[in-house]
Motif scaffolding. Structure first.
Motif, PDB file in Angstrom:
ATOM      1  N   LYS A 191       0.812  -1.234   0.000  1.00  0.00           N
ATOM      2  CA  LYS A 191       0.000   0.000   0.000  1.00  0.00           C
ATOM      3  C   LYS A 191       0.838   1.275   0.000  1.00  0.00           C
TER       4      LYS A 191
ATOM      5  N   GLY B  62       2.431   2.314  -2.865  1.00  0.00           N
ATOM      6  CA  GLY B  62       2.608   2.786  -4.237  1.00  0.00           C
ATOM      7  C   GLY B  62       3.242   1.742  -5.134  1.00  0.00           C
TER       8      GLY B  62
ATOM      9  N   THR C   7       1.848  -0.504  -7.061  1.00  0.00           N
ATOM     10  CA  THR C   7       1.215  -0.568  -8.386  1.00  0.00           C
ATOM     11  C   THR C   7       1.810   0.502  -9.299  1.00  0.00           C
ATOM     12  N   TRP C   8       1.965   1.684  -8.738  1.00  0.00           N
ATOM     13  CA  TRP C   8       2.509   2.821  -9.490  1.00  0.00           C
ATOM     14  C   TRP C   8       3.970   2.561  -9.879  1.00  0.00           C
TER      15      TRP C   8
ATOM     16  N   ARG D 263       5.870   5.074   1.821  1.00  0.00           N
ATOM     17  CA  ARG D 263       4.806   6.073   1.885  1.00  0.00           C
ATOM     18  C   ARG D 263       4.584   6.456   3.335  1.00  0.00           C
TER      19      ARG D 263
ATOM     20  N   SER E 187      -4.804   3.089   3.608  1.00  0.00           N
ATOM     21  CA  SER E 187      -4.915   2.352   2.355  1.00  0.00           C
ATOM     22  C   SER E 187      -5.016   0.841   2.624  1.00  0.00           C
TER      23      SER E 187
ATOM     24  N   MET F 252       4.759  12.176  -6.071  1.00  0.00           N
ATOM     25  CA  MET F 252       3.560  12.943  -6.406  1.00  0.00           C
ATOM     26  C   MET F 252       3.908  14.400  -6.659  1.00  0.00           C
TER      27      MET F 252
ATOM     28  N   CYS G 297       0.988   6.000 -16.645  1.00  0.00           N
ATOM     29  CA  CYS G 297       1.041   5.352 -15.319  1.00  0.00           C
ATOM     30  C   CYS G 297       0.295   6.150 -14.253  1.00  0.00           C
ATOM     31  N   SER G 298      -0.341   7.235 -14.638  1.00  0.00           N
ATOM     32  CA  SER G 298      -1.003   8.066 -13.630  1.00  0.00           C
ATOM     33  C   SER G 298      -2.225   7.339 -13.063  1.00  0.00           C
ATOM     34  N   PHE G 299      -2.569   7.711 -11.853  1.00  0.00           N
ATOM     35  CA  PHE G 299      -3.741   7.116 -11.202  1.00  0.00           C
ATOM     36  C   PHE G 299      -4.983   7.306 -12.072  1.00  0.00           C
TER      37      PHE G 299
ATOM     38  N   PHE H 176      -6.669  -2.141  -6.202  1.00  0.00           N
ATOM     39  CA  PHE H 176      -5.389  -1.444  -6.120  1.00  0.00           C
ATOM     40  C   PHE H 176      -5.509   0.040  -6.453  1.00  0.00           C
ATOM     41  N   PHE H 177      -6.723   0.461  -6.788  1.00  0.00           N
ATOM     42  CA  PHE H 177      -6.944   1.864  -7.132  1.00  0.00           C
ATOM     43  C   PHE H 177      -8.078   2.401  -6.273  1.00  0.00           C
ATOM     44  N   ARG H 178      -7.754   3.250  -5.349  1.00  0.00           N
ATOM     45  CA  ARG H 178      -8.799   3.789  -4.483  1.00  0.00           C
ATOM     46  C   ARG H 178      -8.871   5.292  -4.702  1.00  0.00           C
ATOM     47  N   LYS H 179      -7.974   6.059  -4.053  1.00  0.00           N
ATOM     48  CA  LYS H 179      -7.984   7.516  -4.218  1.00  0.00           C
ATOM     49  C   LYS H 179      -6.693   8.030  -4.852  1.00  0.00           C
ATOM     50  N   GLY H 180      -5.585   7.416  -4.430  1.00  0.00           N
ATOM     51  CA  GLY H 180      -4.292   7.848  -4.966  1.00  0.00           C
ATOM     52  C   GLY H 180      -3.919   9.263  -4.569  1.00  0.00           C
TER      53      GLY H 180
HETATM   54  P1  A3P Z   1      -5.021   4.744  -1.595  1.00  0.00           P
HETATM   55  O1  A3P Z   1      -5.658   3.559  -0.951  1.00  0.00           O
HETATM   56  O2  A3P Z   1      -4.548   5.754  -0.597  1.00  0.00           O
HETATM   57  O3  A3P Z   1      -5.833   5.353  -2.671  1.00  0.00           O
HETATM   58  P2  A3P Z   1      -0.079  -0.498  -3.578  1.00  0.00           P
HETATM   59  O4  A3P Z   1       0.030  -0.258  -5.032  1.00  0.00           O
HETATM   60  O5  A3P Z   1       1.261  -0.537  -2.889  1.00  0.00           O
HETATM   61  O6  A3P Z   1      -0.945  -1.646  -3.264  1.00  0.00           O
HETATM   62  O7  A3P Z   1      -0.746   0.807  -2.964  1.00  0.00           O
HETATM   63  C1  A3P Z   1      -2.054   1.155  -3.301  1.00  0.00           C
HETATM   64  C2  A3P Z   1      -2.195   2.655  -3.136  1.00  0.00           C
HETATM   65  O8  A3P Z   1      -1.588   3.316  -4.249  1.00  0.00           O
HETATM   66  C3  A3P Z   1      -3.652   3.066  -3.137  1.00  0.00           C
HETATM   67  O9  A3P Z   1      -3.683   4.231  -2.328  1.00  0.00           O
HETATM   68  C4  A3P Z   1      -3.872   3.378  -4.601  1.00  0.00           C
HETATM   69  O10 A3P Z   1      -4.979   4.204  -4.846  1.00  0.00           O
HETATM   70  C5  A3P Z   1      -2.564   4.057  -4.969  1.00  0.00           C
HETATM   71  N1  A3P Z   1      -2.262   3.957  -6.389  1.00  0.00           N
HETATM   72  C6  A3P Z   1      -2.509   2.930  -7.236  1.00  0.00           C
HETATM   73  N2  A3P Z   1      -2.088   3.204  -8.473  1.00  0.00           N
HETATM   74  C7  A3P Z   1      -1.561   4.456  -8.422  1.00  0.00           C
HETATM   75  C8  A3P Z   1      -0.985   5.319  -9.404  1.00  0.00           C
HETATM   76  N3  A3P Z   1      -0.877   4.931 -10.663  1.00  0.00           N
HETATM   77  N4  A3P Z   1      -0.537   6.519  -8.991  1.00  0.00           N
HETATM   78  C9  A3P Z   1      -0.667   6.904  -7.709  1.00  0.00           C
HETATM   79  N5  A3P Z   1      -1.220   6.157  -6.737  1.00  0.00           N
HETATM   80  C10 A3P Z   1      -1.663   4.938  -7.088  1.00  0.00           C
END
Ligand code: A3P
Length: 293
Positions: free
Chosen positions: A42, A44, A46-47, A123, A131, A193, A228-230, A255-259
């Motif tokens: 959690k 970042g 995925t990013w 983070r 997260s 960010m 690659c942006s959220f 894996f995508f909530r608020k970012g």
């Molecule tokens: P939130 O729950 O705060 O939105 P991980 O990838 O390590 O599992 O972490 C997930 C967190 O990264 C989530 O945070 C998710 O929304 C955010 N996230 C996923 N993809 C992202 C991206 N491309 N850019 C920025 N944040 C991202």
């Protein structure tokens, strides 16, 4: 719930993961070209996976053939723990990337001794906790009792979270990056960010795939950042409705909530925030690493 987690080599993980750690430590032969993409959950992941994948494969695909358009970043590269229990050579042909949540201390010796690179993203633990809480609420087996924010927070503060204690996970990589700055790149979600361009260029250079002047002039850095942006990734069909086979089947949208940076303010009481601040301060003291309030 966190019930099935076990404490192995000082960190909390699922039993199948401990098995892959043992196998990995015994058998994994790192190549100097390997790039380990590491993180505490959690933070970042995925990013960072999407960015590293895009950087390394940028000459192979055009803007409509990039696998990230059709697959979750989590299926674009092998995960150390998912793969190692099944086969020993886990690399995808022609792709030097391997992802892991394993704490630095438990990485195979060959990874630490070879010239391969490690990139790590961390983070602000307050946001990482929030997260994680939302993530667990979505992926927990339906037959398990839901866990309240307060219960989850208590466990997190005690260090009982996936691949935690979180402070050990962060500090292991932090210290390694201080001792061996050419081996370990330590990135922060918040910095990424704030200045994505700078950090993406730093990442590309570090892993040995720097952008040429020509690429920069052609807008390659910005294209990668955009893809690659959220906003972009979370709106892809595969990430809205697709499913990936991770440890179990997981909906990609978890894996995508608020970012966003600072969402903890919407979830933690001032007391909770204070408690976590104190833990962070105590644990990181003297390390040179801080998280700005
Ligand atoms: P939130 O729950 O705060 O939105 P991980 O990838 O390590 O599992 O972490 C997930 C967190 O990264 C989530 O945070 C998710 O929304 C955010 N996230 C996923 N993809 C992202 C991206 N491309 N850019 C920025 N944040 C991202």
């Amino acid at each position: 719930t966190l019930k099935p987690l076990c404490l192995y080599q000082g960190f909390w993980c699922f039993p199948y993961y401990a098995e892959s750690i043992i196998l990995g430590q015994k058998y994994y032969k790192a190549e100097p070209s390997d790039i380990f993409v590491c993180s505490a959950p959690k933070s970042g992941t995925t990013w960072l996976k999407a960015l590293t994948f895009s950087i390394v494969t940028r000459t192979r695909f055009n803007s409509s053939s990039n696998p990230l358009l059709f697959q979750s970043p989590h299926t674009c590269m092998p995960s150390f723990h998912r793969s190692f229990s099944k086969k020993l050579d886990i690399r995808e042909p022609g792709l030097p990337l391997i992802a892991s949540h394993t704490p630095y201390a438990s990485l195979p010796k060959s990874v630490k001794d070879s010239d391969c690179k490690i990139v790590y993203i961390c983070r602000d633990p307050r946001d990482a906790f929030v997260s994680l809480f939302h993530y667990i609420a979505k992926v927990r087996p339906k037959e398990n009792e839901p866990i309240s924010l307060e219960e989850a927070f208590e466990l997190y503060c005690e260090g009982k979270s996936l691949f935690g204690p979180f402070w050990d996970n962060i500090l292991g990589y932090w210290r390694a990056s201080v001792e061996r700055p050419r081996k370990v790149l330590f990135l922060k979600y918040e910095d990424m960010m704030k200045d994505t361009t700078l950090n993406v260029k730093k990442l590309a250079e570090f892993v040995g795939y720097p952008f040429s002047l020509e690429e920069e002039q052609q807008g390659m850095v910005q294209k990668i950042i955009e893809m690659c942006s959220f906003e972009f990734m979370s709106n892809l069909e595969v990430n809205k409705n697709g499913i990936s086979r991770l440890a179990t089947n997981v909906e990609n949208n978890v894996f995508f909530r608020k970012g966003k940076v600072g969402d903890w303010k919407n979830h933690l009481t001032p007391e909770m925030a204070n408690r976590l601040d104190n833990i962070i301060e105590q644990k990181l003291i003297g390390s040179g690493l801080t998280f700005n309030p």
